[in-house]
Scaffold this active site. Structure first.
Site, PDB file in Angstrom:
ATOM      1  CE1 TYR A   1      75.036  29.772  22.234  1.00 29.63           C
ATOM      2  CE2 TYR A   1      74.651  31.777  20.968  1.00 29.63           C
ATOM      3  CZ  TYR A   1      74.341  30.461  21.262  1.00 29.63           C
ATOM      4  OH  TYR A   1      73.326  29.834  20.577  1.00 29.63           O
TER       5      TYR A   1
ATOM      6  CD  GLU B   1      74.114  26.469  20.723  1.00 24.43           C
ATOM      7  OE1 GLU B   1      74.062  25.270  21.005  1.00 24.43           O
ATOM      8  OE2 GLU B   1      73.287  27.305  21.156  1.00 24.43           O
TER       9      GLU B   1
END
Ligand code: GDP
Ligand code: MN
Length: 396
Positions: A118, A206
């Protein structure tokens, strides 16, 4: 302003971030063409069909699917285009899918150890620095990771005036447990990602997941990007990426009319001039036992036309049970605003919800007189408390 995955990836690619390659399609036939082209360009055998909507968690809702041949590409694209995609991030009704991204399959069949990470870049308002947030636990909700295994989330704070230092990029790669070629690729990835974030004036980038393949490529598989609206004037190409089909129609209308409007869940519509006064008014409504239905800043020039547009916007929300108009007459005179309200009210005909108007500042008394003598079902108030009491009275 939010972007679609494919648009976010375009920006990433333009800054040299390695991405999972894809082509957008509006129809199943276009999807097949896109798949053929991708096979020519990348050699991919399998393809992934990904719904393009402004919401995450698409995989969980059935909006991301693997196709192993062109027939499956066509079928799956046919299923996903036009569907109402419900994900953990949409409302119960879901979001209509207008287009899909056909991508190469970057998870090699038989790849025993694809690693998913992530990574996001965002502004940390508390420290006034940019922050790279990253984790070895990619591919799932970062909220879940934060709750269950917070020690697996790392932060790298970046001083915006210095930019990302090489040692910081190396620390990211190190903390992710990488070595050799993958380590080098990751430092390149982070550096390019940070550059994309700053130079596009974004408030969020993101990437979940960032994929490490078994041959040590580091690839952005997903992209969620939020651009800073206040900087869009210097990125005309990004501004053109706006997809109003994904946005709240009332907010779109408000923006076109030059009003600052945010839709909320409550029952009292607010019309206010100035963001600070709008916040105070929302507090006032809560204290009076209501919930604000919206944030609406009509700005400095509250003339009849703007007031009418604002009433129209507020009344589109069926949950509005009362409207509180709270205007401070500084530059604009209160009696002018009052006249605007009276005119707008008359023009609009049947407004059925009670309206409470508080006008304070220049010519406030005259304004109150105007409203009180208008014969309309509008209640006027001069003091904040008075306005709150009247809101309370109409709600109970
Ligand atoms: P999200 O569910 O909206 O976050 O959409 P993502 O773009 O993150 O995709 C969801 C999931 O689909 C990813 O976490 C991957 O597990 C899977 N996925 C994405 N691309 C590929 C691919 O090229 N091949 C395979 N096999 N799976 C993929
Ligand atoms: Mn994702």
């Amino acid at each position: 302003m939010n972007l679609h995955e494919y648009q976010g990836k375009e920006i990433l690619n333009s800054f040299g971030v390695e991405i999972q390659r894809g082509i957008v399609a509006q129809t199943p036939a276009e999807a097949v063409e896109a798949a053929k082209k991708l096979t020519e360009e990348t050699g991919t055998g399998w393809h992934v069909i990904k719904a393009q909507v402004h919401a995450g968690g698409r995989g969980k809702g059935g909006g991301v699917k693997l196709a192993k041949n062109l027939k499956e590409v066509e079928e799956i694209a046919g299923d996903i285009i036009g569907m109402n995609l419900v994900t953990p991030q949409t409302s119960k009704e879901g979001k209509k899918v207008n287009q899909v991204l056909i991508t190469e399959d970057v998870y090699y069949p038989g790849d025993s150890e694809p690693e998913e990470y992530y990574m996001s870049v965002l502004l940390n308002r508390a420290t006034g620095k940019n922050m790279i947030m990253y984790s070895t636990e990619g591919g799932m909700d970062i909220e879940t990771v934060a709750e269950e295994t917070p020690h697996l989330i790392f932060n790298e704070e970046v001083d915006p005036s210095l930019g990302l230092m090489p040692f910081q990029a190396r620390r990211v790669a190190f903390n992710l447990g990488l070595s050799g070629k993958a380590f080098k690729q990751m430092t390149k990835f982070v550096t390019a990602l940070y550059k994309a974030y700053t130079e596009s004036d974004s408030s969020l980038f993101e990437i979940n997941p960032v994929l490490k393949t078994s041959d040590d490529k580091i690839i952005a598989v997903d992209a969620k990007v939020t651009l800073d609206d206040n900087a869009l004037f210097r990125h005309k190409d990004y501004a053109a990426m706006r997809d109003i089909r994904e946005e709240n129609p009332v907010e779109v209308e408000a923006r076109e009319a030059g009003l600052s409007y945010v839709d909320l869940d409550g029952n009292v519509g607010c019309m206010v001039n100035g963001a600070g006064l709008a916040m105070a008014t929302m507090d006032l409504i809560k204290q009076a036992g209501g919930e604000p239905a919206n944030f609406l800043d009509v700005g400095g020039t509250a003339d009849a036309e703007r007031v009418e547009t604002a009433f129209n916007l507020i009344l589109k929300d069926p949950s509005v049970k009362a409207i509180l108009v709270n205007i401070f007459g500084g530059i604009v005179r209160c009696d002018r605003v009052a006249q605007g309200i009276v005119d707008a009210y008359k023009n609009m005909g049947n407004i059925e919800v009670p309206i409470i108007v508080r006008l304070q500042g220049t010519n406030a008394d005259k304004a109150k007189e105007l409203i009180d003598n208008s014969g309309l079902a509008v209640e006027s108030a001069v003091q904040f408390q008075e306005a709150a009491d009247k809101v309370h009275a109409v709600l109970s």
